[in-house]
Design a protein around this motif. Structure first.
Motif, PDB file in Angstrom:
ATOM      1  N   UNK A 191      -3.234   9.062  -6.643  1.00 20.97           N
ATOM      2  CA  UNK A 191      -4.196   8.076  -7.109  1.00 20.97           C
ATOM      3  C   UNK A 191      -3.476   6.954  -7.845  1.00 20.97           C
ATOM      4  N   UNK A 192      -2.561   7.353  -8.729  1.00 16.29           N
ATOM      5  CA  UNK A 192      -1.795   6.389  -9.513  1.00 16.29           C
ATOM      6  C   UNK A 192      -1.018   5.459  -8.556  1.00 16.29           C
ATOM      7  N   UNK A 193      -0.389   6.056  -7.537  1.00 18.52           N
ATOM      8  CA  UNK A 193       0.403   5.245  -6.588  1.00 18.52           C
ATOM      9  C   UNK A 193      -0.496   4.261  -5.839  1.00 18.52           C
ATOM     10  N   UNK A 194      -1.690   4.737  -5.442  1.00 15.95           N
ATOM     11  CA  UNK A 194      -2.609   3.859  -4.724  1.00 15.95           C
ATOM     12  C   UNK A 194      -3.073   2.712  -5.625  1.00 15.95           C
ATOM     13  N   UNK A 195      -3.303   3.017  -6.900  1.00 13.82           N
ATOM     14  CA  UNK A 195      -3.688   1.961  -7.840  1.00 13.82           C
ATOM     15  C   UNK A 195      -2.626   0.878  -7.899  1.00 13.82           C
ATOM     16  N   UNK A 196      -1.379   1.321  -7.960  1.00  9.72           N
ATOM     17  CA  UNK A 196      -0.282   0.349  -8.039  1.00  9.72           C
ATOM     18  C   UNK A 196      -0.323  -0.590  -6.824  1.00  9.72           C
ATOM     19  N   UNK A 197      -0.554   0.028  -5.639  1.00 11.61           N
ATOM     20  CA  UNK A 197      -0.611  -0.790  -4.418  1.00 11.61           C
ATOM     21  C   UNK A 197      -1.750  -1.794  -4.490  1.00 11.61           C
ATOM     22  N   UNK A 198      -2.912  -1.322  -4.939  1.00 10.02           N
ATOM     23  CA  UNK A 198      -4.067  -2.216  -4.995  1.00 10.02           C
ATOM     24  C   UNK A 198      -3.824  -3.307  -6.037  1.00 10.02           C
ATOM     25  N   UNK A 199      -3.239  -2.900  -7.181  1.00 11.80           N
ATOM     26  CA  UNK A 199      -2.986  -3.875  -8.248  1.00 11.80           C
ATOM     27  C   UNK A 199      -2.054  -4.981  -7.764  1.00 11.80           C
ATOM     28  N   UNK A 200      -1.121  -4.631  -6.870  1.00 11.22           N
ATOM     29  CA  UNK A 200      -0.167  -5.630  -6.384  1.00 11.22           C
ATOM     30  C   UNK A 200      -0.846  -6.699  -5.524  1.00 11.22           C
TER      31      UNK A 200
END
Lengths: 361, 306
Positions: free
Chosen positions: B170-179
């Motif tokens: 989830x954390x990794x996906x957030x990072x992708x979306x945040x980018x």
């Protein structure tokens, strides 16, 4: 008692899916109804038979009118006076069997000499001679008071056929095999819908036709390969292809397209994978049975015959059977081809309309 | 021009109102979250915006295109990651991405370039040739999000992008979306508070088809202040002490050495003094931060996660 809970839950699951339930109950029901309706009781109709009276004597004319009064036979009128006329009808499919009364029949009877009659038939129903023979024999004994040797032979072109039964069976089986495309096409479509993949594709600019073709075209090679395999195996089993193989392939190919169209419609309307792959069997099996794929439909009640003729399957079976076994040409199967093509066009038009509607709910 | 604008957007299913007259304006480049429990109308809203559902009433514009009158114009410019991990499991990642790219009319060269970029971004490059049926849930999700972006759409709909993922994924996906923030207009639905808090420029809290609050995460939290709450870890907490605390403060939970104390007039010095003078030794103490969850509970009177 967990199993009771689980059982109750599954029972609900089942009766809340009316289509799946209909399949479960409808299939055996359809089998029972069709079998008993088609073969049960005294509904067996009279056999249509042509008569060629080459003799034109008092004796032969008397014998023909005696035959005309036998309820089990329906003598096609007029009575032919030459064998050529009857042969033409036989190869065109207008006639399945005829009885030949040879020249000199009357004299021979009066002179107490031995004379032969012939039963000539095509492959529309290989069981016909077996049904007709005892009737004709009984008639000759009853009217002429003598037993006349009866030669049974296939019409000329069909004399080269190695195995009548195989030739009868294979075209029907190919059509049945193509009908299995219906659950295959609908299955893949519904699987994608239930997993959200179809919805995802529907958020792209793809149009209804893109979906319809995208979900059916992959089955075109399947049609070609399966027809080739069925016929190939058929030849190995003794199938004799008398007519134009290309014409037979055309007929079967168009039927395959029809089956794809039905599959696409079923896939568009089904909500679950079980419905999509199960429901088609409700109509596939009865239609196969009344369309003459597995056994002759001549003796079927005319109601069923009318129903069968409305669908494309009987036309594909009849046409491919006549092409393969009797060697008829393009002209003879043209009405069947029209019927099949009309169905294919209608099914795809309906499919597109239904699919377009399913794209926004 | 606004990225997405809705006008009295309403959808009923057999008389049941799923989305009830929503008016929203989402700016271009904004990351906007719809936060709400299951059945609040989040997915229905997204499905209307990507032309899968027809609104019963009202309409919406996506980059100026009307969702009812110009659905195929809208479809050209949106990318959707549906709630179901809608990937083709018999294909590999490359094939999945190319399929989407080609449907949007990208050339094979462009599709290849974009697929490569996305596989890198989503951390799937090494297993790009592997059948996706072998993927973990997190990888499938990331591929599904990547598939929404092959054609580089200006508008992105992410329906529950981290549903069912473990915390790490989830954390990794957030990072992708945040980018992606600022580059695309993103409408995201979630029922995870932390997700809306971490990612969004603005959050709309949706309940029973209606928007009950709409603001930035920090403003929302500030406008619904929470009762000051202390979390204390201590030794030597006797039952009598817990009883004493319960008499002094509005809300006290105590399990072993863990205490949670909430009161409108909570004074840290007074509390620690009381504890220590009654035989307890404080190991740690922290003030509980307000969360969007508190806002949600205040607004709807129910917990977010059933």
């Amino acid at each position: 008692m967990r199993f009771v809970e689980i059982g109750q839950r599954n029972l609900k699951e089942l009766y809340r899916d009316p289509v799946a339930l209909g399949f479960l109950l409808g299939m055996p029901l359809a089998f029972i109804l069709i079998f008993s309706f088609a073969f049960g009781g005294q509904t067996t109709g009279a056999v249509s038979i042509g008569v060629v009276d080459e003799d034109q004597s008092q004796v032969s004319k008397g014998f023909v009118s005696y035959l005309q009064n036998i309820p089990a036979l329906r003598i096609i009128s007029p009575v032919y006076s030459s064998q050529a006329e009857a042969d033409e009808e036989l190869s065109g499919g207008g006639l399945s069997i005829y009885l030949l009364i040879p020249r000199g029949f009357g004299e021979a009877i009066e002179g107490q000499q031995i004379v032969n009659m012939e039963l000539v038939y095509n492959q529309a129903d290989p069981m016909l001679p077996q049904r007709v023979r005892p009737i004709v024999e009984a008639a000759s004994l009853g009217y002429l008071d003598i037993s006349i040797p009866l030669n049974i032979e296939l019409a000329q072109k069909e004399a080269q056929i190695k195995d009548e039964y195989v030739n009868y069976l294979i075209p029907g089986m190919v059509v049945f095999g193509l009908m299995i495309l219906i659950p295959s096409v609908s299955g893949i479509m519904v699987r994608d819908r239930t997993r959200g993949f179809l919805s995802r594709l529907m958020t792209t600019p793809a149009r209804p036709w893109d979906f319809i073709l995208g979900y059916t075209l992959p089955f075109v090679p399947v049609i070609i390969i399966s027809v080739a395999i069925y016929l190939g195996v058929g030849v190995l089993m003794g199938l004799t292809i008398v007519g134009n193989i290309g014409l037979a392939l055309l007929v079967l190919f168009i039927l395959g397209i029809c089956c794809m169209g039905i599959g696409m419609i079923v896939g568009t309307l089904s909500k679950t994978e079980d419905q999509a792959t199960g429901a088609p069997w409700i109509f596939i099996v009865p239609l196969v049975m009344i369309s003459g794929a597995w056994w002759p439909v001549e003796q079927m009640p005319s109601v069923l015959r009318v129903v069968a003729e409305a669908f494309p399957f009987l036309h594909a079976i009849d046409a491919s059977r006549y092409i393969i076994t009797s060697g008829v040409g393009f002209g003879a199967v043209l009405p069947d081809l029209y019927w099949l093509t009309g169905w294919a066009v209608a099914l795809f038009a309906i499919g597109v309309l239904l699919f377009r509607r399913s794209m926004t709910s | 021009m606004d990225g997405i604008e809705t006008f009295n957007l309403t959808r009923q299913f057999n008389g049941l109102v799923a989305v009830d007259g929503i008016d929203l304006k989402i700016g271009e480049g904004e990351l906007f979250s719809l936060l709400g429990p299951n059945g609040a109308g989040k997915t229905t809203t997204i499905k209307m915006l990507c032309c899968l559902f027809r609104p019963t009433e009202g309409t919406a514009r996506v980059m100026g295109y009307d969702i009812v009158k110009e659905p195929f114009k809208v479809k050209e410019i949106i990318g959707v990651s549906p709630q179901e991990t809608a990937i083709s499991e018999r294909l590999n990642s490359w094939e999945n991405l190319s399929l989407v790219g080609r449907i949007y009319g990208l050339s094979s060269g462009e599709t290849k370039k974009r697929s490569l970029e996305l596989l890198e971004i989503m951390g799937l490059a090494e297993r790009g040739r592997e059948r996706t049926s072998k993927f973990s849930g997190g990888m499938k999700r990331r591929l599904s999000i990547a598939m929404a972006m092959v054609h580089n759409p200006p508008i992105l709909f992410l329906d529950e992008p981290t549903l069912g993922l473990d915390p790490q994924a989830r954390r990794a996906t957030w990072e992708h979306i945040a980018s992606l923030k600022g580059k695309k207009t993103i409408l995201l639905t979630t029922h995870y508070m932390e997700e809306a808090d971490f990612l969004s420029d603005r959050v709309a809290i949706i309940d029973r088809g209606k928007i009950v609050a709409l603001d930035t995460p920090s403003e929302l939290k500030a406008s619904f202040p929470k009762t000051p709450t202390m979390l204390i870890l201590a030794e030597g907490v006797s039952d009598a002490l817990v009883q004493g605390l319960k008499e002094r403060y509005q809300h006290v939970d105590g399990y072993g050495g863990k205490l949670k104390i909430a009161d409108e007039k909570l004074d840290f010095g007074e509390l620690t003094h009381y504890l220590e003078s009654n035989g307890a030794t404080i190991r740690s103490a922290a003030l509980e931060e307000p969360t969007l969850e508190d806002v949600f509970i205040r607004l709807t009177g129910k917990e977010l996660r059933e």
